[in-house]
Design a protein around this motif. Structure first.
Motif, PDB file in Angstrom:
ATOM      1  N   ASN A   1      -3.212   6.543   9.250  1.00 57.92           N
ATOM      2  CA  ASN A   1      -2.964   7.064   7.912  1.00 57.92           C
ATOM      3  C   ASN A   1      -1.519   6.723   7.583  1.00 57.92           C
ATOM      4  O   ASN A   1      -0.593   7.300   8.171  1.00 57.92           O
ATOM      5  N   CYS A   2      -1.331   5.774   6.684  1.00 60.07           N
ATOM      6  CA  CYS A   2       0.032   5.284   6.488  1.00 60.07           C
ATOM      7  C   CYS A   2       0.232   4.637   5.118  1.00 60.07           C
ATOM      8  O   CYS A   2      -0.718   4.338   4.400  1.00 60.07           O
ATOM      9  N   ARG A   3       1.504   4.429   4.802  1.00 61.33           N
ATOM     10  CA  ARG A   3       1.906   3.534   3.717  1.00 61.33           C
ATOM     11  C   ARG A   3       2.485   2.298   4.401  1.00 61.33           C
ATOM     12  O   ARG A   3       3.248   2.418   5.357  1.00 61.33           O
TER      13      ARG A   3
ATOM     14  N   TYR B   1       0.876  -1.167   0.000  1.00 56.78           N
ATOM     15  CA  TYR B   1       0.000   0.000   0.000  1.00 56.78           C
ATOM     16  C   TYR B   1       0.918   1.222   0.000  1.00 56.78           C
ATOM     17  O   TYR B   1       1.323   1.709   1.055  1.00 56.78           O
ATOM     18  N   ASP B   2       1.256   1.662  -1.223  1.00 60.13           N
ATOM     19  CA  ASP B   2       2.339   2.629  -1.397  1.00 60.13           C
ATOM     20  C   ASP B   2       1.855   4.077  -1.423  1.00 60.13           C
ATOM     21  O   ASP B   2       2.633   4.971  -1.702  1.00 60.13           O
ATOM     22  N   GLU B   3       0.578   4.289  -1.166  1.00 63.23           N
ATOM     23  CA  GLU B   3       0.052   5.631  -1.000  1.00 63.23           C
ATOM     24  C   GLU B   3      -0.600   5.727   0.373  1.00 63.23           C
ATOM     25  O   GLU B   3      -1.115   4.739   0.894  1.00 63.23           O
ATOM     26  N   LEU B   4      -0.579   6.916   0.956  1.00 64.52           N
ATOM     27  CA  LEU B   4      -1.170   7.085   2.279  1.00 64.52           C
ATOM     28  C   LEU B   4      -2.637   6.671   2.267  1.00 64.52           C
ATOM     29  O   LEU B   4      -3.410   7.100   1.405  1.00 64.52           O
ATOM     30  N   CYS B   5      -3.007   5.815   3.189  1.00 64.53           N
ATOM     31  CA  CYS B   5      -4.386   5.327   3.261  1.00 64.53           C
ATOM     32  C   CYS B   5      -4.717   4.973   4.709  1.00 64.53           C
ATOM     33  O   CYS B   5      -3.828   4.850   5.552  1.00 64.53           O
ATOM     34  N   LYS B   6      -6.015   4.808   4.975  1.00 65.33           N
ATOM     35  CA  LYS B   6      -6.445   4.345   6.290  1.00 65.33           C
ATOM     36  C   LYS B   6      -6.387   2.820   6.298  1.00 65.33           C
ATOM     37  O   LYS B   6      -7.096   2.183   5.517  1.00 65.33           O
ATOM     38  N   PRO B   7      -5.567   2.218   7.138  1.00 60.74           N
ATOM     39  CA  PRO B   7      -5.469   0.752   7.177  1.00 60.74           C
ATOM     40  C   PRO B   7      -6.632   0.140   7.947  1.00 60.74           C
ATOM     41  O   PRO B   7      -6.462  -0.445   9.015  1.00 60.74           O
TER      42      PRO B   7
ATOM     43  N   ASP C   1      -7.720   2.383  12.608  1.00 61.06           N
ATOM     44  CA  ASP C   1      -7.541   3.790  12.248  1.00 61.06           C
ATOM     45  C   ASP C   1      -6.097   4.009  11.800  1.00 61.06           C
ATOM     46  O   ASP C   1      -5.277   3.097  11.803  1.00 61.06           O
TER      47      ASP C   1
END
Length: 271
Positions: free
Chosen positions: A79-81, A22-28, A77
């Motif tokens: 926000n990460c790669r 998951y190479d773009e910032l997203c909510k895991p 919750d």
């Protein structure tokens, strides 16, 4: 569509190791589930909040979440790669060995970055290289980060509990419209009430009643966002007989009122 089964059957592939980057910032964020694979989340950038069994953990860049085989887990919750590594039981090790949940290790981080490079490089031998780096990560985890080892008879009991819980969760999702009480569950599955309450809280982190309310509220949120059905009717459709109680629980769980959950058009009107 909400999943009706906590167990995720991960299909076999030609690769020993399954990689998701998951190479773009997203909510895991992902729903609670379990599987036989060992799962490792390496946080590249940002922060993730996850639940493993009854532990809520927060991890930052450079740290790993280690999800042992057959552990219930969910993404809450953040926000990460991040890099997700899935290792089948036969490749990992005996599943009764429990590894630390959170690991920060420069050597593991370096090998995780090598996996990312191989994954993005599209080279002919990338599957072999990825499996090699993953094996080195596992070797480091088993050498340095073993939390405890469960005796075989205890692991068998653990497996039986999680299978029972899986059936209970399926029943809740399929019957949340009904007037489900704790006694209905214990009678249906022929289980002691005290024991059931204990293992349910142990594995999910919440009480049976709170979990049932969350399932109902999740479904209500879907209806509120995608239909124009009246809020009182939505409450009834999702198993709540009292619209005031529904509104209180909705706000408690979602942090907003049912009315605020409605989708609005560009004019701010409910659609």
């Amino acid at each position: 569509m909400k999943r009706l089964d906590l167990y995720e059957n991960i299909p076999e592939t030609s690769s020993l190791i399954r990689i998701n980057l998951y190479d773009e910032l997203c909510k895991p964020i992902f729903q609670i589930h379990w599987h036989g694979h060992l799962e490792i989340h390496y946080i590249i950038e940002g922060t993730a909040v996850e639940r493993c069994e009854n532990d809520v953990i927060r991890v930052n860049a450079g740290e790993c979440v280690v999800i042992n085989s057959n552990e219930l887990h969910e993404g809450l919750d953040g926000n990460c790669r991040y890099l997700c590594i899935l290792v089948p039981q036969h490749f990992a090790k005996n599943s009764n060995i429990i590894l630390n949940r959170v690991v920060k290790d420069e050597e593991i981080g370096s090998m995780a970055k090598c996996i990312i490079e191989e994954y993005k490089g599209n080279k002919k031998a990338d599957d072999i290289a990825i499996a090699g780096y993953a094996a080195l990560i596992l070797a480091k985890l088993y050498r340095s980060y073993v939390f405890r080892e469960i005796k075989e008879e205890n692991y068998k009991a653990y497996s039986e509990r999680i299978l029972l819980l899986n059936e209970v969760i399926k029943y809740i999702h399929e019957n949340y419209l009904e007037d489900i009480e704790l006694r209905n569950i214990t009678e249906k599955f022929n289980i002691n009430m005290y024991y059931f309450c204990h293992i349910f809280k142990e594995f999910t982190g919440v009480t049976f009643k709170n979990y049932l309310n969350k399932v109902r509220v999740d479904k209500a949120e879907e209806l509120l966002m995608n239909t124009d059905v009246a809020i009182s009717e939505v409450a009834y459709m999702c198993g709540f007989n009292d619209s005031n109680y529904f509104s209180r629980k909705f706000r408690q769980i979602k942090g907003k009122t049912p009315r605020e959950a409605r989708k609005t058009d560009t004019d701010g009107k409910s659609v």
